[in-house]
Structures are given as C-alpha cells and as structure tokens.
Design a protein around this motif. Structure first.
Motif, PDB file in Angstrom:
ATOM      1  N   GLY A  25      -2.359   0.973   1.737  1.00  0.00           N
ATOM      2  CA  GLY A  25      -1.666  -0.567   2.149  1.00  0.00           C
ATOM      3  C   GLY A  25      -2.350  -1.027   2.982  1.00  0.00           C
ATOM      4  N   GLY A  26      -2.944  -0.283   3.572  1.00  0.00           N
ATOM      5  CA  GLY A  26      -4.275  -1.426   4.514  1.00  0.00           C
ATOM      6  C   GLY A  26      -5.500  -2.085   3.638  1.00  0.00           C
ATOM      7  N   THR A  27      -5.743  -1.368   2.162  1.00  0.00           N
ATOM      8  CA  THR A  27      -6.566  -2.781   2.087  1.00  0.00           C
ATOM      9  C   THR A  27      -5.430  -3.683   1.542  1.00  0.00           C
ATOM     10  OG1 THR A  27      -7.652  -0.825   0.877  1.00  0.00           O
ATOM     11  CG2 THR A  27      -7.897  -2.432  -0.713  1.00  0.00           C
ATOM     12  N   LEU A  28      -4.579  -3.661   0.758  1.00  0.00           N
ATOM     13  CA  LEU A  28      -3.689  -4.939   0.442  1.00  0.00           C
ATOM     14  C   LEU A  28      -3.286  -5.828   2.052  1.00  0.00           C
ATOM     15  CD1 LEU A  28      -1.877  -6.160  -2.174  1.00  0.00           C
ATOM     16  CD2 LEU A  28      -0.346  -3.805  -0.971  1.00  0.00           C
ATOM     17  N   TRP A  29      -3.431  -5.128   2.731  1.00  0.00           N
ATOM     18  CA  TRP A  29      -3.169  -6.516   4.202  1.00  0.00           C
ATOM     19  C   TRP A  29      -3.994  -6.638   4.456  1.00  0.00           C
ATOM     20  CZ3 TRP A  29      -3.693  -3.760   9.276  1.00  0.00           C
ATOM     21  CH2 TRP A  29      -3.241  -4.735  10.483  1.00  0.00           C
ATOM     22  N   VAL A  30      -5.665  -5.952   4.209  1.00  0.00           N
ATOM     23  CA  VAL A  30      -6.798  -7.416   4.118  1.00  0.00           C
ATOM     24  C   VAL A  30      -7.012  -8.007   3.343  1.00  0.00           C
ATOM     25  CG1 VAL A  30      -8.865  -6.788   4.149  1.00  0.00           C
ATOM     26  CG2 VAL A  30      -8.355  -5.424   5.411  1.00  0.00           C
TER      27      VAL A  30
END
Length: 536
Positions: free
Chosen positions: A166-171
């Motif tokens: 989810g953090g990767t997608l946010w970035v």
C-alpha cells in the motif's frame, strides 16, 4: 550551464540521489520519496515525445545509484575483495536491471498502446515487480518502496489493511500526480494541486487516527533480551562454544526476576560442533540450558542454533549435502529452539534464506552450483529450510519465531499469525555488515511487521540493535550497537487478526494479471505510430 543541465544524465542522477536521500539510514529525508521519480518521468516524456531510443540506460543508472547508495553495506563484509565485490556487484546490477525493466515496459506500453495505458502500466509493472521480489528464488525486497516509511510510523498505520505494498502504491500515485502537475501547470494547475494534496494528506490523517486508537490487548508477557556481542567473524568461531553460552546465561541473570516469562537469545547463539537434530538432547548445550531452566523454573527460552539433520543414504531434499567420509546425506539449518520446560523443546528451521549466502538461487534446478554460495553473512552454504510456518505455544502466548531475513517479508509473516501467533520474536545477527545502514534498516523494517499484524515484537540481535517494538511500530529499550547488553520489558498480547494478516498482499495480486495483459497487448499489438505511418 542551464543547457548542460538539460542533459538526460542529470535527470537520471537526480532520481537516484532523491531515492537514496529519502531512504532510512542513508538520508532519512522521507518526503523526497514523493518527488523522487519525477525527474525520471520527465526524462521518459522527453524520449517519448522525440521517439528516441535508449531510455532504459538512464533508468538503469538512476536505480544503480539508489541501490549502491542505500545498500552499500553489502560491500562492508570482512571477506576477500574479489568475493565481496562480485557478490555486491551482482546484487546491484540485477536489482537495478529489474527496476529499469519496469520503467522500460511502461515506456514501451506508452509508445505502443497509449499514454494513459502507459501510466497505468507503470503502477502495474512496479507493483508486480515488488510482489515477485518477495516470492522468487532471488528475492531481495529490501528496497521495496513501502519500506521507506519505516521511520515515519505515524504516516502508515493503515498498513494493517494494505501492508507495505500500500505504501508503494501511495508513492507511485503521488509521483505521477506531481509529474502531471508540472506538465499541466498552465492548464490544470488548481485541480491537480488539490488532488495531489488530498492524495498526500488523507492517508496521513487516517494513520494519525489509527495511531491514537486503543488496541484490544489481552494480557502481557515479560521478556529478557540478551545481546552477547560476539564478533561473527572471529570470536564466534574461535572461542569455545561453551564459554559463549556461559557468557550469554550470565547476561540473562542480570535482568531475570520473578516476573520474567521468556528469555530470548540471538540467531545461531548455539555453535556447539555437531548439533544433530536427533541427538540434540544429548548435547552439552541442551544439558546446560536444562540446568538454567531448573534454576528458573517459571522461565521459557528461545535461542538460535546451527542444527544438522541426518538423512542416511537417501538424499531427502534437494539441499541435502553428502558427507563423503561416512557416506550419508544431511541438511544444515539455521534454527530457533523453544524450551518450554527442562527436557521439553521444539525447533523451527528458517525458511526464507538469503540468496547467495544461505542458498544458491534455483538450486533445485542448478544443484551443481550449490557449493558456490558465498560466505557473506549468517551460516554459509545452501541451507535446508522448513516448508511450514510454526509458532511456539505456551498457554495464551503464541510466539512467531522470525529468523533474521524473514522479518523483511510482510505476507510471509502473516502465515504465522494465521496459525494463532499473537506476538513476534526476531532473532538475528546483523554484525556481518559492520557499522553501516544495514543493521539500522533491518531494525526499522521490523516496525512495519508490527503495524501490519498489530503484534508486538521482541528482537534479540547478537551485536545489536536489540529492542522491543509495540503494535504501533514504536521502538523502545534499544541497545547500543556492538556492545554486550541485556534488556527487559513487557509486551502486550493481541489475538486480533488484521485485514492484512488475513488476506496478505491482496491489492497486488490482481495487478499481476493486469500487468501480464498489458505486456501481451504491448508486444503483440501493432504500434500506433506505425499504423499512422502506413496509412499516410
């Protein structure tokens, strides 16, 4: 000067340095991650608009700078120069190449299908690459983008729903929005500014709400963590294993009280020669630990060991080694042992092995290369591994034993939780990488496992850093690196199952199919520009 700055090289270098500076322990300027890809996206736009070739070279350079700058600790091992140079060079080259390929696929999709499909493809390809990097034989998820927030735990409490992916997608989303904002500054500035601000701020607000929410904990466990600080290069193998064990037990005695429930020792703490699994109860280590438990009858132990399993004449696993002198097969394991009472113990063998040091990648098919595994940290050579996850049970406490590298794999850890694990224990030996960002990053990544599963963590590291981590990811009672130490603390028990613990990387699995379809569409559909040229 300004004309020279427009050279493609500068944009590639800018992306590499922004990524490095944003990363934990090599800059820690986390906000840089939200603009790190923008120079590379601007460079890709230039190649796209001019129909030039060679973009992948600059993408590779950008990611090579990031890989070297953030994981240079791979080169810090005390090994012959040729060995560590080869090992680190292969790691940097392959990881940079895989990242560059994700961007190259995005570039190709954008050229051959369309701009919108290209940017969608970038997200699909990168997310799929990271997912693959968790699951194949040359796994190295150390630089997966979502790990960057391990020092900003108040921003990512929603990892209990999405995990690191989810953090990767946010970035990726924020970088694409900032890129579009630059491109359309004079056209659609207000809308894109509003959208970018919402995409950035809303997840942080959700996280802050979760951070200040109460967890439904059910009791607590009192734990002593032992950090013996035995040099993994010299002292660990030159000093008598009995003397090492005595040193660890003396350290533990300093903090044991009537309230202590568990004492945890680090990875491969037991180095007694010839610790055979089927004869372990007859070993000196077993007998000495039994004496310790007889003295402290209310205490249980978790300790790391190098264990050997005998197979006889049959090669029972593809990792089994052959003992030429006595003509039998055996496996070597990196093991965690749980002593619940004197003479009662259970073992868990490490399953996620470090490529190149604990296993030769694809050894099942390239068995003839098994002996080439480098001695660059942990037990060298291709080790055996356990297929199933296992938890150590004591009444209401069910501890998930994670050995070193295993703590970097989010979805993998959820398998312990599904078996009832209500607390995590990490035993590790990070001294191989010397005083470098490696041990610091490894500690920070543990916070992500705590958040994803809402489980507290007890972490015992041979040379440090040992610490306790609560279910919000907060690290406390940290020891100093490369110093003998012992600390005690109390950790909460939490039996709730988070969404991520139950479903793992559910947001990425559909993207694998979309990525595969986009690749097929990209390379089996005629180029749009070619069609136009043929019509004219």
């Amino acid at each position: 000067m300004l004309k020279n700055f427009k050279h493609p090289l500068y944009k590639a270098i800018a992306t590499g340095f922004l990524l490095t500076l944003s990363w934990p322990a090599t800059g820690s300027i986390t906000p840089f991650i939200f603009i790190a890809f923008v120079p590379l996206l601007l460079l890709e736009e230039r190649f796209f608009s001019t129909n030039r070739s060679g973009f992948i070279r600059y993408a590779f350079l950008a990611f090579l700078i990031w890989n070297v700058g953030s994981t240079y600790f791979i080169f810090c091992v005390e090994e012959p120069f040729a060995t560590k140079f080869t090992a680190s060079a292969i790691t940097y080259f392959l990881n940079s190449l895989f990242m560059a390929l994700a961007f190259w696929l995005f570039h190709q999709t954008k050229k051959k299908i369309g701009v919108k499909q290209g940017y969608i493809g970038l997200i699909m390809y990168w997310m799929s690459f990271e997912y693959l990097h968790y699951h194949w034989d040359i796994n190295w998820p150390w630089l997966n983008l979502g790990n960057v927030f391990s020092e900003r735990i108040t921003w990512i409490q929603w990892y209990e729903y999405t995990g690191v992916q989810g953090g990767t997608l946010w970035v990726l989303i924020i970088n694409l929005l900032v890129f579009q904002l630059i491109r359309q500054w004079n056209i659609n500035r207000r809308a894109l500014l509003s959208l970018s601000a919402c995409a950035l701020v809303f997840p942080i607000l959700v996280s802050l709400f979760l951070f200040h929410s109460e967890e439904a904990n059910e009791g607590a466990v009192n734990i002593v963590l032992v950090q013996p600080n035995i040099d993994p290069y010299d002292e660990k193998f030159d000093t008598d294993p009995k003397e090492q064990l005595e040193r660890m037990l003396l350290l533990a005695e300093e903090k044991i009280t009537e309230e202590t429930d568990f004492v945890i020792f680090p990875e491969t703490a037991l180095q007694e020669r010839g610790l055979w699994e089927h004869q372990f109860q007859h070993s000196y280590s077993h007998g000495r630990l039994n004496e310790f438990l007889e003295k402290h009858q209310e205490i249980e132990l978790i300790i790391g060991a190098s264990i050997i399993k005998y197979y006889g004449k049959e090669k029972a696993t593809y990792t089994a080694r052959f003992h030429k002198a006595d003509e039998f097969y055996y496996d070597a394991f990196n093991t965690a042992i749980h002593f619940s009472d004197p003479n009662e113990f259970e073992m868990y063998h490490k399953s996620k092995l470090v490529p190149g040091t604990e296993k030769m990648p694809f050894a099942k098919y390239l068995g003839f290369l098994e002996e080439l595994a480098w001695d660059l940290g942990g037990t060298s050579g291709s080790l055996g591994k356990q297929k199933e996850r296992e938890v150590f049970v004591d009444d209401s406490v069910k501890i998930a034993p994670l050995i070193c590298y295993e703590s970097v794999f989010g979805e993998y850890v959820t398998d312990y939780i599904k078996q009832g694990g209500n607390m995590l224990c990490i035993i590790t030996n990070d001294g191989w990488w010397q005083d470098s960002p490696g041990f610091k990053q490894h500690l920070q990544y543990a916070s992500l496992r705590a958040i994803e599963n809402r489980k507290a963590i007890a972490r015992s590291a041979n040379t440090g850093v040992s610490a306790f981590i609560d279910e919000k990811g907060r690290i406390y009672s940290k020891t100093e690196f490369w110093e003998p130490a012992v600390v005690s603390g109390s950790l909460p028990i939490n039996n709730e199952l988070t969404l991520y613990a139950e479903y793992g990387d559910f947001i990425t699995r559909p993207m694998l199919m979309v990525a595969a379809l986009l690749i097929a569409w990209t390379f089996f559909k005629p180029n749009k520009r070619t069609i136009k040229e043929n019509r004219s």
